[in-house]
Motif scaffolding. Structure first.
Motif, PDB file in Angstrom:
ATOM      1  N   THR A  54       1.099  -1.538   0.428  1.00 29.32           N
ATOM      2  CA  THR A  54      -0.274  -0.239   0.070  1.00 29.32           C
ATOM      3  C   THR A  54       1.174   1.417   0.505  1.00 29.32           C
ATOM      4  O   THR A  54       0.120   2.218  -0.325  1.00 29.32           O
ATOM      5  CB  THR A  54      -1.492  -0.296   1.362  1.00 29.32           C
ATOM      6  N   ASN A  55       2.377   1.474   0.352  1.00 29.01           N
ATOM      7  CA  ASN A  55       2.726   2.482   0.370  1.00 29.01           C
ATOM      8  C   ASN A  55       3.083   3.345  -1.690  1.00 29.01           C
ATOM      9  O   ASN A  55       2.597   1.961  -2.563  1.00 29.01           O
ATOM     10  CB  ASN A  55       4.853   2.389  -0.152  1.00 29.01           C
ATOM     11  N   ALA A  56       3.204   4.335  -1.824  1.00 35.89           N
ATOM     12  CA  ALA A  56       3.480   4.601  -2.737  1.00 35.89           C
ATOM     13  C   ALA A  56       5.074   4.466  -3.927  1.00 35.89           C
ATOM     14  O   ALA A  56       5.785   3.910  -2.682  1.00 35.89           O
ATOM     15  CB  ALA A  56       3.563   6.035  -3.064  1.00 35.89           C
ATOM     16  N   VAL A  57       4.994   3.716  -4.715  1.00 34.51           N
ATOM     17  CA  VAL A  57       6.506   3.047  -5.280  1.00 34.51           C
ATOM     18  C   VAL A  57       6.465   3.333  -6.592  1.00 34.51           C
ATOM     19  O   VAL A  57       5.379   4.223  -7.232  1.00 34.51           O
ATOM     20  CB  VAL A  57       6.599   1.439  -5.202  1.00 34.51           C
ATOM     21  N   HIS A  58       7.993   4.063  -6.775  1.00 42.16           N
ATOM     22  CA  HIS A  58       8.888   4.365  -7.719  1.00 42.16           C
ATOM     23  C   HIS A  58       8.504   2.819  -8.935  1.00 42.16           C
ATOM     24  O   HIS A  58       8.520   1.858  -8.991  1.00 42.16           O
ATOM     25  CB  HIS A  58      10.387   4.655  -8.504  1.00 42.16           C
ATOM     26  N   THR A  59       7.934   3.806 -10.536  1.00 38.97           N
ATOM     27  CA  THR A  59       7.533   2.540 -10.897  1.00 38.97           C
ATOM     28  C   THR A  59       8.069   2.698 -12.573  1.00 38.97           C
ATOM     29  O   THR A  59       7.844   4.671 -12.782  1.00 38.97           O
ATOM     30  CB  THR A  59       5.871   1.750 -11.179  1.00 38.97           C
ATOM     31  N   VAL A  60       8.247   2.671 -13.955  1.00 35.39           N
ATOM     32  CA  VAL A  60       8.591   2.912 -15.051  1.00 35.39           C
ATOM     33  C   VAL A  60       7.479   2.311 -15.998  1.00 35.39           C
ATOM     34  O   VAL A  60       8.050   1.085 -15.630  1.00 35.39           O
ATOM     35  CB  VAL A  60       9.759   2.545 -15.820  1.00 35.39           C
ATOM     36  N   ARG A  61       6.609   3.213 -16.735  1.00 43.33           N
ATOM     37  CA  ARG A  61       6.114   2.553 -17.835  1.00 43.33           C
ATOM     38  C   ARG A  61       6.280   3.342 -19.099  1.00 43.33           C
ATOM     39  O   ARG A  61       6.571   4.543 -18.960  1.00 43.33           O
ATOM     40  CB  ARG A  61       4.691   2.834 -17.259  1.00 43.33           C
ATOM     41  N   SER A  62       5.675   2.709 -20.066  1.00 40.75           N
ATOM     42  CA  SER A  62       6.237   3.768 -21.117  1.00 40.75           C
ATOM     43  C   SER A  62       4.898   4.182 -22.162  1.00 40.75           C
ATOM     44  O   SER A  62       3.145   3.513 -22.033  1.00 40.75           O
ATOM     45  CB  SER A  62       6.667   2.719 -22.514  1.00 40.75           C
ATOM     46  N   GLU A  63       4.719   5.109 -22.522  1.00 42.82           N
ATOM     47  CA  GLU A  63       3.642   6.378 -22.399  1.00 42.82           C
ATOM     48  C   GLU A  63       3.896   7.718 -24.223  1.00 42.82           C
ATOM     49  O   GLU A  63       4.527   8.110 -24.037  1.00 42.82           O
ATOM     50  CB  GLU A  63       3.188   6.728 -21.489  1.00 42.82           C
ATOM     51  N   GLY A  64       2.945   7.007 -24.984  1.00 40.35           N
ATOM     52  CA  GLY A  64       3.409   7.767 -26.516  1.00 40.35           C
ATOM     53  C   GLY A  64       5.197   8.014 -26.197  1.00 40.35           C
ATOM     54  O   GLY A  64       5.371   8.365 -27.227  1.00 40.35           O
ATOM     55  N   GLY A  65       5.243   6.952 -26.333  1.00 36.20           N
ATOM     56  CA  GLY A  65       7.095   7.109 -26.930  1.00 36.20           C
ATOM     57  C   GLY A  65       8.227   6.915 -26.038  1.00 36.20           C
ATOM     58  O   GLY A  65       9.332   8.075 -26.284  1.00 36.20           O
ATOM     59  N   GLN A  66       7.276   7.483 -25.102  1.00 35.47           N
ATOM     60  CA  GLN A  66       8.096   7.606 -23.572  1.00 35.47           C
ATOM     61  C   GLN A  66       8.266   6.998 -22.070  1.00 35.47           C
ATOM     62  O   GLN A  66       7.140   6.849 -22.261  1.00 35.47           O
ATOM     63  CB  GLN A  66       7.960   9.352 -23.485  1.00 35.47           C
ATOM     64  N   ARG A  67       9.252   6.827 -21.812  1.00 37.80           N
ATOM     65  CA  ARG A  67       8.956   5.942 -20.488  1.00 37.80           C
ATOM     66  C   ARG A  67       9.337   7.411 -19.899  1.00 37.80           C
ATOM     67  O   ARG A  67       9.406   8.188 -19.309  1.00 37.80           O
ATOM     68  CB  ARG A  67      10.786   5.556 -19.976  1.00 37.80           C
ATOM     69  N   ARG A  68       8.008   7.078 -18.927  1.00 39.88           N
ATOM     70  CA  ARG A  68       7.788   8.274 -17.454  1.00 39.88           C
ATOM     71  C   ARG A  68       8.155   7.080 -15.874  1.00 39.88           C
ATOM     72  O   ARG A  68       7.869   6.263 -15.492  1.00 39.88           O
ATOM     73  CB  ARG A  68       6.145   8.579 -17.345  1.00 39.88           C
ATOM     74  N   LEU A  69       8.770   7.855 -15.391  1.00 43.07           N
ATOM     75  CA  LEU A  69       9.559   7.419 -14.037  1.00 43.07           C
ATOM     76  C   LEU A  69       8.362   8.020 -13.078  1.00 43.07           C
ATOM     77  O   LEU A  69       7.584   9.340 -13.093  1.00 43.07           O
ATOM     78  CB  LEU A  69      10.299   7.442 -13.445  1.00 43.07           C
ATOM     79  N   SER A  70       7.465   7.237 -12.549  1.00 41.05           N
ATOM     80  CA  SER A  70       5.628   8.020 -11.698  1.00 41.05           C
ATOM     81  C   SER A  70       5.628   6.970 -10.866  1.00 41.05           C
ATOM     82  O   SER A  70       6.124   5.872 -10.511  1.00 41.05           O
ATOM     83  CB  SER A  70       4.617   8.093 -12.558  1.00 41.05           C
ATOM     84  N   ALA A  71       4.537   7.824  -9.594  1.00 39.17           N
ATOM     85  CA  ALA A  71       4.480   6.509  -7.903  1.00 39.17           C
ATOM     86  C   ALA A  71       2.916   6.399  -8.170  1.00 39.17           C
ATOM     87  O   ALA A  71       1.805   6.251  -9.007  1.00 39.17           O
ATOM     88  CB  ALA A  71       4.368   8.465  -7.000  1.00 39.17           C
TER      89      ALA A  71
END
Length: 221
Positions: free
Chosen positions: A37-54
């Motif tokens: 249930t903690n917020a964690v760092h994640t990496v996803r690909s969106e619209g040709g760009q990788r995003r580091l988000s919680a």
């Protein structure tokens, strides 16, 4: 199984490592005891760009009426992820990575006491756990949530636990993130036996309130 982990790499270094654009909502690091249930760092690909988000660690299927409206889904089994109603769409369309510098598992002694172990990479600076994500909204509450994919442990880790996270090598990140077409299912296996090291740590980490770098220090006699 993956129920606790650590992340100590600074967020800007994570963004550089994963060639991603960092969000402004990233969790505080270092964190030596990341819990469900903690917020964690994640990496996803969106619209040709990788995003580091919680994201919230604890996948919430769209049919849950509240975040606690069913079992807490922190892990998704690789063997059944494509069939489980909660995960089957996400495993095709919404895959991400969860960076970690190590994770914890437990054995038990003859008195049934839980004995924690810290497991970490031998050569890499950071582990990249395979994960899936899901947006959940209800009554004005919007959450982006994730679950870490697990598989049968390799021979080295099976002495501690029979399950382990799917850990992806850098060359496999593009395929898992959907940047290289189809075929990500073949990545859901255990890493080589020589990829990880581990040692016993103190029982302080058994508490989800425990904090500090001492949690990962080797247990001394």
């Amino acid at each position: 199984m993956c129920g606790r982990f650590s992340i100590t790499l600074p967020s800007d270094a994570m963004a550089q490592l994963f060639d991603s654009v960092p969000g402004n909502d990233l969790p505080v690091v270092p964190n030596y005891n990341v819990c469900p249930t903690n917020a964690v760092h994640t990496v996803r690909s969106e619209g040709g760009q990788r995003r580091l988000s919680a994201m919230r660690w604890g996948f919430i299927p769209h049919w849950y009426k509240a975040p606690n409206g069913g079992p807490l889904l922190i892990n998704a089994r690789a063997e059944t992820i494509a069939e489980k109603p909660a995960f089957k769409t996400a495993c095709r369309e919404r895959r991400c990575l969860v960076p970690a510098t190590g994770f914890y598992e437990w054995t038990k002694d003859a008195e049934d006491n839980r004995l924690p172990w810290y497991i970490y990479p031998k050569r890499q600076e950071v582990l990249a756990f395979a994960a899936v994500w899901q947006d959940w909204s209800r009554d004005g509450q919007d959450l982006r949530t994730c679950a870490i994919v697990t598989t049968a442990a390799n021979a080295a880790i099976s002495a501690i636990h029979h399950r382990m996270p799917v850990i992806l090598a850098p060359e496999d990140w593009p395929l898992w993130l959907g940047e290289q077409g189809h075929g990500a299912a073949k990545l859901m296996t255990a890493p080589p036996e020589d990829a990880l090291s581990f040692h016993r740590v103190g029982t302080a980490v058994n508490s989800n309130r425990a904090r500090g770098a001492e949690l990962i220090e080797p247990l001394t006699a």
